[in-house]
Design an enzyme around this catalytic site. Structure first.
Site, PDB file in Angstrom:
ATOM      1  N   CYS A   1      -2.248   8.809   3.291  1.00  0.00           N
ATOM      2  CA  CYS A   1      -2.136   8.368   1.898  1.00  0.00           C
ATOM      3  C   CYS A   1      -3.448   8.598   1.160  1.00  0.00           C
ATOM      4  O   CYS A   1      -3.442   8.858  -0.039  1.00  0.00           O
ATOM      5  CB  CYS A   1      -1.719   6.905   1.839  1.00  0.00           C
ATOM      6  SG  CYS A   1      -2.682   5.850   2.908  1.00  0.00           S
TER       7      CYS A   1
ATOM      8  N   GLU B   1       0.887  -1.164   0.000  1.00  0.00           N
ATOM      9  CA  GLU B   1       0.000   0.000   0.000  1.00  0.00           C
ATOM     10  C   GLU B   1       0.922   1.209   0.000  1.00  0.00           C
ATOM     11  O   GLU B   1       1.563   1.506   1.004  1.00  0.00           O
ATOM     12  CB  GLU B   1      -0.926  -0.049   1.220  1.00  0.00           C
ATOM     13  CG  GLU B   1      -2.092   0.892   1.128  1.00  0.00           C
ATOM     14  CD  GLU B   1      -1.809   2.196   1.830  1.00  0.00           C
ATOM     15  OE1 GLU B   1      -1.303   3.125   1.152  1.00  0.00           O
ATOM     16  OE2 GLU B   1      -2.084   2.281   3.024  1.00  0.00           O
TER      17      GLU B   1
HETATM   18  O1  LIG Z   1      -2.174   6.587   5.150  1.00  0.00           O
HETATM   19  C1  LIG Z   1      -3.061   5.815   4.772  1.00  0.00           C
HETATM   20  C2  LIG Z   1      -4.097   5.151   5.666  1.00  0.00           C
HETATM   21  C3  LIG Z   1      -5.244   6.018   5.919  1.00  0.00           C
HETATM   22  C4  LIG Z   1      -6.398   5.323   6.580  1.00  0.00           C
HETATM   23  O2  LIG Z   1      -6.478   4.093   6.640  1.00  0.00           O
HETATM   24  O3  LIG Z   1      -7.277   6.042   7.036  1.00  0.00           O
END
Ligand SMILES: O=CCCC(=O)O
Length: 470
Positions: A265, A231
């Site tokens: 992200c 990811e």
């Molecule tokens: O940075 C990515 C993860 C964000 C999330 O799961 O809310």
């Protein structure tokens, strides 16, 4: 980077840690291997009891743990508390659903000339988890909860700036009742990942982090023929069409861009707005961004704390300065404040063009790029015109357009008229350079399982496909 806690709100070094020696790493892998032999033979009911106990511990430790995260990476105390609660909920989700997600799946036995045929999901063994600092607990938990419930064991290589969060996680599951060694933290530098992944006792890896780190781990895992889930980054589009509720879109845009001090992200990063509503959206969005309170992350009045690292602030400063030098217009923010801590103000920047770094790079801080488009087609072209494909967001009240966005946006998820968020109930992951594989939901727990085909001919014992303990 050395393994240390440095408070981003002050820049003060609070604690340093010596990395584990090669012998200590080897012993940890040995303990993981040993724990796997025990854990895979336990029942789902036993694991569920331990997973629920882990949730109880998280909630009991909530304030202490949230404070730790705030001090290590600068997120607001309120958002850190919410992160702890989300982790506890994920533990309970997998405690409840793992057995059903991994139950034997009967197939059409006749069609394959068998008396009985089915698919059985079984754990792989020790999985290396390389995790980032932005959600120090959640990023780990969304791997750990399904992995442990499936009967796998975990070795965590956490980011070097959140060692205390890593140590907490390294003890949590044993405290909750899981076999000792079922989930351990390796306090090591990135250079140790290759050796751990090459060890035959380690069967797979999951990584959340940068594209560069993802490529490195995928390369080693490929060499070793080991499964990976990646990811990686995102540069999520947030498209606003003429029929949208503009006030609501501007409100969610502000939260979507600035959640976690802009370091998520799946934060919306590129705001692509139809020309008919561009000015009204730009005004509503920039004024909301400008009104956010930047300051001490422990203060309940604060909306945005500091960036997690000094380098992180330098990076976004350079991206904004590059765009401004090439003709971009700043609607709010755009200048670092004086004083201690790695603060950067919520910033909206427009009149962008492809020569600017901000056009194609992920911006990991509270900086929103605002783009004007003339049509649906242009919006899709711009939204998809990136190497990333993690989340995406579209705002429209036109049902036909909603359907088109759901199909045409090239991303791991599409959220229409609401904020892109991860939920244990829904798969999470990306396409293109945002990675592959899925976390969460039934898809996530099956990633680190052997999807085993079982075909049985004559001499079938009585009993049908159903639940099993691994
Ligand atoms: O940075 C990515 C993860 C964000 C999330 O799961 O809310």
């Amino acid at each position: 980077m050395s393994i240390a806690t440095i408070n981003p709100a002050t820049g003060q070094l609070l604690k340093t840690y010596d990395p584990m020696s090669p012998e200590q790493v080897d012993a940890a892998i040995g303990r993981a291997d040993e724990a796997f032999r025990t854990l895979r033979r336990t029942t789902f009911a036993e694991r569920a009891r331990w997973m629920n106990a882990a949730a109880d511990l998280l909630l009991r430790d909530c304030d202490e743990l949230a404070r730790l995260m705030t001090i290590e990476m600068g997120k607001t105390f309120a958002s850190a508390r919410a992160e702890v609660a989300k982790c506890a909920a994920a533990c309970r989700f997998y405690a409840t659903h793992a057995e059903g997600f991994l139950a034997d799946e009967p197939a059409d036995a006749k069609a394959v000339g068998a008396t009985r045929a089915f698919t059985r999901y079984q754990p792989l063994g020790a999985v290396l988890a390389v995790m980032p600092w932005n959600f120090p607990l959640w990023q780990v938990m969304r791997f750990a909860a399904p992995a442990l419930m499936a009967g796998n064991v975990g070795l965590l290589k956490h980011a070097s700036n959140v060692p205390q969060s890593a140590l907490y996680l390294g003890e949590l599951f044993a405290r909750a009742g899981f076999p000792a060694g079922a989930f351990q933290s390796l306090l090591v530098g990135a250079e140790v990942v290759e050796r751990v992944l090459a060890d035959p006792r380690v069967r797979a890896a999951t990584l959340t982090g940068s594209e560069r780190a993802g490529r490195a781990v995928a390369r080693i895992a490929g060499q070793e023929i080991k499964k990976t889930v990646l990811e990686l980054g995102g540069s999520d589009p947030f498209v606003v069409m003429p029929s949208a509720d503009i006030e609501r879109a501007a409100e969610v845009a502000t939260t979507a861009r600035c959640q976690n001090n802009g370091q998520s992200c799946i934060a919306a990063k590129r705001f692509i707005v139809h020309t008919d509503v561009f000015d009204v959206f730009a005004e509503a969005f920039a004024s909301r961004m400008d009104a956010l309170t930047v300051g001490d992350p422990m203060d309940p009045a604060t909306d945005i704390g500091p960036l997690a690292t000094e380098q992180g602030r330098i990076d976004i400063e350079e991206q904004v300065d590059d765009a401004v030098r090439k003709g971009a217009r700043v609607l709010c923010g755009g200048q670092r404040p004086d004083g201690d801590g790695w603060y950067y103000p919520p910033t909206v920047i427009t009149d962008l063009n492809p020569t600017m770094r901000i056009w194609s790079e992920e911006v990991f801080g509270p900086v929103a790029g605002l783009f004007r488009v003339d049509s649906y087609e242009q919006a899709i072209e711009l939204a998809n015109g990136t190497n990333f494909g993690l989340g995406s967001n579209a705002w429209t009240r036109d049902p036909a357009e909603q359907e088109r966005f759901a199909t045409d946006l090239d991303a791991g998820s599409v959220f229409i008229n609401g904020m892109t968020t991860s939920y244990p109930e829904l798969p999470f992951g990306g396409v293109k350079n945002s990675g592959y594989g899925r976390e969460l939901s039934a898809y996530g727990i099956r990633e680190f399982c052997n999807t085993k085909t079982v075909w049985m001919g004559e001499g079938l014992a009585t009993g049908g496909a159903g639940a099993h303990s691994e």
